[in-house]
Scaffold this active site. Structure first.
Site, PDB file in Angstrom:
ATOM      1  N   ALA A   1      62.101  44.518  28.858  1.00 60.36           N
ATOM      2  CA  ALA A   1      63.508  44.197  28.675  1.00 60.36           C
ATOM      3  C   ALA A   1      63.603  43.071  27.645  1.00 60.36           C
ATOM      4  CB  ALA A   1      64.104  43.742  30.001  1.00 60.36           C
TER       5      ALA A   1
ATOM      6  N   GLY B   1      59.775  46.590  31.476  1.00 57.47           N
ATOM      7  CA  GLY B   1      60.688  47.705  31.297  1.00 57.47           C
ATOM      8  C   GLY B   1      60.114  48.781  30.387  1.00 57.47           C
TER       9      GLY B   1
ATOM     10  N   GLU C   1      58.116  50.808  32.642  1.00 54.71           N
ATOM     11  CA  GLU C   1      59.058  51.492  33.544  1.00 54.71           C
ATOM     12  C   GLU C   1      59.708  52.678  32.839  1.00 54.71           C
ATOM     13  OE1 GLU C   1      60.994  47.706  34.507  1.00 54.71           O
ATOM     14  OE2 GLU C   1      60.751  48.242  36.615  1.00 54.71           O
TER      15      GLU C   1
ATOM     16  N   GLU D   1      56.397  41.107  34.954  1.00 55.38           N
ATOM     17  CA  GLU D   1      57.659  40.441  35.334  1.00 55.38           C
ATOM     18  C   GLU D   1      57.432  39.221  36.214  1.00 55.38           C
ATOM     19  OE1 GLU D   1      57.256  43.675  35.121  1.00 55.38           O
ATOM     20  OE2 GLU D   1      59.095  44.672  34.445  1.00 55.38           O
TER      21      GLU D   1
HETATM   22  N1  3HC Z   1      62.221  39.927  24.988  1.00 58.15           N
HETATM   23  C1  3HC Z   1      62.630  39.190  23.952  1.00 58.15           C
HETATM   24  N2  3HC Z   1      61.805  38.692  23.008  1.00 58.15           N
HETATM   25  C2  3HC Z   1      60.503  38.967  23.145  1.00 58.15           C
HETATM   26  C3  3HC Z   1      59.999  39.724  24.204  1.00 58.15           C
HETATM   27  C4  3HC Z   1      60.915  40.231  25.159  1.00 58.15           C
HETATM   28  N3  3HC Z   1      60.531  40.982  26.185  1.00 58.15           N
HETATM   29  N4  3HC Z   1      58.666  39.821  24.071  1.00 58.15           N
HETATM   30  C5  3HC Z   1      58.348  39.154  22.957  1.00 58.15           C
HETATM   31  N5  3HC Z   1      59.459  38.632  22.391  1.00 58.15           N
HETATM   32  C6  3HC Z   1      59.542  37.868  21.150  1.00 58.15           C
HETATM   33  C7  3HC Z   1      58.785  36.559  21.239  1.00 58.15           C
HETATM   34  O1  3HC Z   1      59.592  35.549  21.784  1.00 58.15           O
HETATM   35  C8  3HC Z   1      58.421  36.311  19.803  1.00 58.15           C
HETATM   36  O2  3HC Z   1      59.551  35.779  19.180  1.00 58.15           O
HETATM   37  P1  3HC Z   1      59.405  34.691  17.989  1.00 58.15           P
HETATM   38  O3  3HC Z   1      58.620  35.379  16.924  1.00 58.15           O
HETATM   39  O4  3HC Z   1      60.809  34.366  17.638  1.00 58.15           O
HETATM   40  O5  3HC Z   1      58.653  33.529  18.608  1.00 58.15           O
HETATM   41  C9  3HC Z   1      58.202  37.716  19.244  1.00 58.15           C
HETATM   42  O6  3HC Z   1      58.859  38.603  20.153  1.00 58.15           O
HETATM   43  C10 3HC Z   1      56.751  38.123  19.159  1.00 58.15           C
HETATM   44  O7  3HC Z   1      56.126  37.870  20.415  1.00 58.15           O
HETATM   45  P2  3HC Z   1      54.688  37.198  20.513  1.00 58.15           P
HETATM   46  O8  3HC Z   1      54.606  36.044  19.596  1.00 58.15           O
HETATM   47  O9  3HC Z   1      54.442  36.967  21.953  1.00 58.15           O
HETATM   48  O10 3HC Z   1      53.780  38.362  19.939  1.00 58.15           O
HETATM   49  P3  3HC Z   1      52.351  38.843  20.399  1.00 58.15           P
HETATM   50  O11 3HC Z   1      52.012  39.963  19.516  1.00 58.15           O
HETATM   51  O12 3HC Z   1      51.447  37.677  20.521  1.00 58.15           O
HETATM   52  O13 3HC Z   1      52.557  39.421  21.885  1.00 58.15           O
HETATM   53  C11 3HC Z   1      53.559  40.732  23.629  1.00 58.15           C
HETATM   54  C12 3HC Z   1      53.307  40.558  22.109  1.00 58.15           C
HETATM   55  C13 3HC Z   1      52.216  40.995  24.331  1.00 58.15           C
HETATM   56  C14 3HC Z   1      54.475  41.887  23.793  1.00 58.15           C
HETATM   57  C15 3HC Z   1      54.177  39.422  24.188  1.00 58.15           C
HETATM   58  O14 3HC Z   1      55.260  39.057  23.389  1.00 58.15           O
HETATM   59  C16 3HC Z   1      54.673  39.536  25.611  1.00 58.15           C
HETATM   60  O15 3HC Z   1      53.900  39.405  26.530  1.00 58.15           O
HETATM   61  N6  3HC Z   1      56.010  39.723  25.765  1.00 58.15           N
HETATM   62  C17 3HC Z   1      56.647  39.689  27.065  1.00 58.15           C
HETATM   63  C18 3HC Z   1      56.377  40.944  27.849  1.00 58.15           C
HETATM   64  C19 3HC Z   1      57.129  40.902  29.152  1.00 58.15           C
HETATM   65  O16 3HC Z   1      57.103  39.926  29.869  1.00 58.15           O
HETATM   66  N7  3HC Z   1      57.812  42.007  29.460  1.00 58.15           N
HETATM   67  C20 3HC Z   1      58.587  42.079  30.656  1.00 58.15           C
HETATM   68  C21 3HC Z   1      59.976  41.669  30.348  1.00 58.15           C
HETATM   69  S1  3HC Z   1      60.993  41.606  31.776  1.00 58.15           S
HETATM   70  C22 3HC Z   1      61.410  43.199  32.095  1.00 58.15           C
HETATM   71  O17 3HC Z   1      60.978  44.101  31.422  1.00 58.15           O
HETATM   72  C23 3HC Z   1      62.333  43.405  33.240  1.00 58.15           C
HETATM   73  C24 3HC Z   1      62.436  44.827  33.673  1.00 58.15           C
HETATM   74  O18 3HC Z   1      61.591  45.051  34.784  1.00 58.15           O
HETATM   75  C25 3HC Z   1      63.826  45.201  34.064  1.00 58.15           C
END
Ligand code: 3HC
Length: 694
Positions: A63, A102, A105, A125
């Site tokens: 998400a 997500g 998912e 998450e």
């Molecule tokens: N939402 C918004 N922005 C995000 C994001 C997300 N889910 N994931 C990454 N970004 C942004 C980062 O903040 C970063 O922004 P910036 O360049 O302005 O600093 C940019 O994307 C690149 O991210 P990284 O620097 O972390 O890039 P990497 O290549 O090192 O890593 C990744 C990529 C492994 C995808 C890492 O970003 C990550 O772990 N992201 C989060 C994944 C996550 O937690 N997903 C679950 C979200 S909650 C959800 O899905 C709820 C659902 O169940 C309903």
């Protein structure tokens, strides 16, 4: 041309649905809308199956976390995933990079998943203080079973494509071109009724005893964080409720956690961890290439730094005072790498390769070809100046000179060198090959390019670098020293250490202040107090207990006694009458009346002082943003991530309350504390420290 991040292309008998929302294809509103439309397009098109692929470096990474603070906007992800699942034609998710949250998912709503060999899949998450809110806790257990789902969802650790195949999470691992492999797979299932997740409760259900054992394990690992248990309870629902009821309960649980303080703090930590690497002063500065590093000093710190540099793929020359000392340093590095091999993090061949990149040496001439040198020698100004003088001569004029000092002034270390602009502080934390934090210290003349290089090097070493200005102890140790001082005051007033350590542990810190001092050793603090003694302000209350312990040769765990006593070789702190006696004597001599503080007051006072010092550090420009302080404390000092760091904790608690606590602390010992004007200002504004993050 549509500007939707989701497009559908017809390729013969297949629809190729592409998500293109850089940088990580997060499921922003437009993506959810686009996917929902894509389902309709696929239904209407003359195709037999749909392949869902993503452009760029990764499959959908989850998400869009930035939308969490906004009002939810339809279509919600749960609905979109349901629409994909109910499509009359099979959907095949083609996964590369990371399918997270997500993203996974969405893939679970697809009828089949194929993955590139390098892909990873996970539901992280829990690290954001929430639970998977779009079916993850309901669909995953129905595919992989209870134990594997509990493991994946409550730890948030992703699995490899190979493991996912074993678990039945993906149908095929594609070695070559992913899209081609996915298309081939899709053509093989055209005409097959899309297999849908069973809507009945998941089976087989573990026994009550098995659930209880799993829950106890999750609770222990959570250390006060609530989302792992929220995840667990939702997974358990999958075995009691049918899919629709389970999804509804999951959604409710998700909304509650999303609005929790812990999730707010963890989301802050997620973005702060990325922002801390980009301080304003390095914007536009180009980091230099670093291939070879000279490490001066092969002790615990130097060998830890060298280990970490080698693991980052750099060549390392380790300089010591003699060939024997250099060999001892080399052996320490080898021990560190052996432990990585034992843990399965490094292969034997990998280790041999890294060891071959290490050159021990006993003269500064060996630093000649290095791009950067980092000194980790004895904490003494004269010694450090000598080392820097020798490096200045031995190395090229452009090479960077970094000092690992934790307290000394880098400006003094740099004074008199040919080019002080190339001097920077890189303050690692012990053990340096394990601890993630490095404070990058900007001395008076450090150039932005040199700072940018230090940040780039830290990134290569997988460390979290935070920018600090020059002051005694920089950001982290300066705050630690204020926090220890208030704990000392409470200790002397209460005539006890255990309740303080306990209260701080219950807050979520891995250790209480006295336990921590015993682990780190009391000598450095003692030397430091002696160094500062001539300039000590007599108006500031001074507690003598630690000095009494040191005078008695009690330097902590290593010497079998410090604040606590330790049985031979053991790490369990035991209370000790010697310490009690020292406290009583100190309190009596100082004429302190005995007082009691309950656990809540202990925590609030310790935090108020920590935050007050943080505010002071911000006001002086030592830290540029509150988030820099938060990251220093989380990555260097074990501050619970789910509390977001001290400055975020202040915002969550209410800065006005923190100010009131600080005023109470200051009133008890007039002359000992300065209530930070910035703390007052932020409390008055009502806007919180987060506003200052920019
Ligand atoms: N939402 C918004 N922005 C995000 C994001 C997300 N889910 N994931 C990454 N970004 C942004 C980062 O903040 C970063 O922004 P910036 O360049 O302005 O600093 C940019 O994307 C690149 O991210 P990284 O620097 O972390 O890039 P990497 O290549 O090192 O890593 C990744 C990529 C492994 C995808 C890492 O970003 C990550 O772990 N992201 C989060 C994944 C996550 O937690 N997903 C679950 C979200 S909650 C959800 O899905 C709820 C659902 O169940 C309903």
């Amino acid at each position: 041309m549509s500007d939707s991040p989701v497009s559908v292309a017809i390729d013969g008998d297949l629809a190729i649905v592409t998500v293109d929302n850089p940088p990580v294809n997060a499921l922003a509103h437009a993506v959810r809308e686009g996917l929902s439309e894509a389902v309709k397009t696929v239904e209407a098109a003359d195709v037999g199956a749909a392949v869902l692929v993503c452009a760029g470096r990764t499959f959908i990474a989850g998400a869009d976390i930035r939308e969490f603070d906004m009002a939810p906007k339809a279509p919600h992800l749960t609905e979109v995933v349901g629409q994909i699942e109910m499509c009359s034609k099979p959907w095949i998710a083609a996964i590369h990079g990371t399918a997270l949250g997500g993203g996974l998912e969405t893939a679970l709503g697809c009828h089949y998943r194929v993955a590139a060999a390098t892909a990873k899949m996970g539901l992280p998450e829990v690290h954001l203080g929430i639970l998977p809110g779009a079916g993850g806790t309901q669909r995953l257990p129905r595919i992989v079973g209870a134990a594997a789902a509990v493991e994946m969802i409550t730890t948030g650790v992703p699995v490899s494509a190979a493991r996912a195949k074993e678990m039945g999470l993906v149908a095929k691992v594609v070695e070559g071109d992913l899209t081609e492999g996915a298309k081939e797979f899709a053509r093989s299932v055209i005409g097959v009724t899309p297999p849908r997740i069973d809507r009945a409760p998941a089976a087989p259900a573990p026994s009550d005893a098995e659930w209880a054992a799993m829950r106890a394990k999750v609770e222990k690992a959570a250390k006060g964080q609530i989302s792992p248990l929220g995840c667990f309870d939702s997974i358990r629902n999958a075995f009691r409720l049918d899919l629709d009821a389970g999804l509804e309960a999951e959604r409710e649980g998700f909304m509650v956690l999303k609005d929790s303080d812990q999730s707010k703090a963890l989301r802050h930590a997620f973005f702060a961890e990325r922002a801390v690497a980009k301080p304003k002063v390095i914007a536009g500065a180009k980091p230099r290439e670093i291939a070879r590093v000279a490490v001066v000093g092969g002790g615990l710190m130097g060998s830890g730094i060298a280990t970490s540099l080698l693991q980052a793929g750099l060549e390392v020359t380790m300089i010591e005072m003699s060939a024997d000392a250099a060999e001892a340093g080399r052996a320490r590095v080898e021990t560190n790498l052996d432990s990585a091999v034992k843990r399965g993090r490094l292969s034997a061949e990998g280790k041999a390769k890294l060891m071959a990149a290490l050159t021990p040496a006993a003269d500064y001439g060996a630093a000649a070809g290095a791009d950067l040198a980092v000194e980790a020698v004895f904490e003494d100004m004269e010694v450090k100046r000598k080392v820097f003088g020798a490096l200045d001569e031995a190395m090229g004029a452009e090479a960077i000179l970094a000092t690992n000092t934790s307290y000394l002034n880098p400006n003094e270390i740099a004074a008199g060198l040919r080019n002080p602009a190339r001097v920077v502080g890189m303050h690692f934390f012990s053990p340096a090959h394990v601890m993630r934090l490095v404070e990058v210290v900007q001395a008076a003349e450090t150039s932005p390019e040199v700072l940018a290089t230090a940040f780039a090097l830290a990134k290569k070493m997988r460390k979290v670098a935070a920018l600090s200005g020059v002051c005694d102890g920089f950001i982290g140790n300066r705050m630690l020293s204020a926090y220890r001082r208030v704990c000392d005051y409470m200790m002397e007033d209460m005539r006890a250490i255990e309740p303080i350590d306990q209260a701080i542990r219950d807050f979520g810190m891995p250790m209480g202040p006295f336990q921590l001092m015993d682990l780190a050793g009391l000598q450095i603090g003692w030397a430091n107090r002696k160094r500062l003694a001539p300039t000590r302000d007599p108006k500031v209350r001074y507690v003598t207990v630690a000095d009494r312990l040191c005078e008695a040769g009690r330097f902590g765990q290593k010497t079998g006694a410090g604040w606590y006593r330790y049985e031979k070789g053991a790490r369990t702190p035991l209370s000790d009458p010697f310490t009690q006696d020292a406290i009583e004597k100190a309190a009596e001599e100082a004429g302190r009346e005995k007082r009691d503080f309950d656990a809540e007051t202990i925590r609030r006072r310790a935090m108020a002082v920590l935050i007050n010092e943080g505010a002071q550090i911000l006001d002086e420009g030592i830290a540029a943003r509150p988030l820099d302080i938060d990251m220093v404390k989380i990555f260097g000092y074990g501050f619970p991530r789910w509390r977001g760091g001290p400055m975020m904790h202040a915002d969550i608690t209410g800065v006005d309350k923190v100010l009131a606590d600080m005023e109470a602390v200051a009133a008890d010992d007039p002359g000992s504390w300065t209530v930070s004007p910035l703390l007052r200002k932020v409390a008055k504004s009502g806007e919180g420290f987060a506003k200052l993050n920019g």
